[in-house]
Design a protein around this motif. Structure first.
Motif, PDB file in Angstrom:
ATOM      1  N   ALA A 193       0.884  -1.170   0.000  1.00  0.00           N
ATOM      2  CA  ALA A 193       0.000   0.000   0.000  1.00  0.00           C
ATOM      3  C   ALA A 193       0.920   1.218   0.000  1.00  0.00           C
ATOM      4  N   PHE A 194       1.322   1.630  -1.189  1.00  0.00           N
ATOM      5  CA  PHE A 194       2.286   2.718  -1.316  1.00  0.00           C
ATOM      6  C   PHE A 194       1.613   4.082  -1.393  1.00  0.00           C
ATOM      7  N   VAL A 195       2.220   5.056  -0.724  1.00  0.00           N
ATOM      8  CA  VAL A 195       1.874   6.462  -0.888  1.00  0.00           C
ATOM      9  C   VAL A 195       3.179   7.216  -1.133  1.00  0.00           C
ATOM     10  N   LEU A 196       3.104   8.185  -2.009  1.00  0.00           N
ATOM     11  CA  LEU A 196       4.283   8.989  -2.316  1.00  0.00           C
ATOM     12  C   LEU A 196       4.558   9.924  -1.145  1.00  0.00           C
ATOM     13  N   ALA A 197       5.753   9.831  -0.585  1.00  0.00           N
ATOM     14  CA  ALA A 197       6.144  10.706   0.529  1.00  0.00           C
ATOM     15  C   ALA A 197       6.794  11.976   0.004  1.00  0.00           C
ATOM     16  N   GLY A 198       7.559  11.861  -1.065  1.00  0.00           N
ATOM     17  CA  GLY A 198       8.223  13.033  -1.618  1.00  0.00           C
ATOM     18  C   GLY A 198       9.085  12.672  -2.806  1.00  0.00           C
TER      19      GLY A 198
END
Length: 153
Positions: free
Chosen positions: A27-32
């Motif tokens: 479950a990936f979310v872009l952090a930066g």
């Protein structure tokens, strides 16, 4: 153990209802995105009191080669102190373009203050959050694509 014995044991296990579990999705979310794109894997987020742990994926703008091996980036395990706002990167494991990981190399440096705008601070916010977040992507391949898109902007 001889091959016929192994095959016989597998047949017995299958007849008794044993199954091989599929790997859990990420479950990936872009952090930066800066020099690299950094994505948090929410499936690895654990919190106990003020301490949070999570794994992140670092993606390079383009695949790079070391010898004959092509790499997409690498994985890191992190530990955060949510009250003290410190980050401790515990290790790094390369990620080859074929999806293979490792080996994992320990990162012996001590925890440090997570500077605003840096990768560690962006990951700390996600790891320490008590809010549910929806995954942006659920596969490593899609995470690499998402990261490269963010780097291209």
């Amino acid at each position: 153990m001889a091959a016929p014995v192994i095959i016989a044991l597998l047949k017995v296990a299958l007849m008794q209802g044993a199954s091989v579990a599929a790997p859990e999705p990420h479950a990936f979310v872009l952090a930066g995105a800066g020099r690299f794109a950094v994505l948090a894997d929410l499936t690895t987020r654990r919190r106990q009191g003020d301490i949070a742990e999570m794994r992140s994926l670092q993606v390079s703008e383009e695949a790079f080669k070391v010898g004959d091996v092509e790499y997409w980036g690498g994985w890191s395990r992190w530990r955060f102190d949510c009250a003290a706002m410190t980050a401790d990167r515990l290790d790094f494991a390369s990620l080859r373009a074929d999806g293979a990981e490792g080996p994992s190399t320990p990162e012996p440096s001590p925890a440090y203050p997570a500077a605003p705008g840096g990768d560690a601070a962006e990951l700390l916010v996600i790891a320490c959050s008590t809010e549910d977040r929806a995954a942006e992507v659920t596969t490593v391949e899609d995470a690499v694509s998402l990261g490269r898109t963010a780097l291209a902007q």
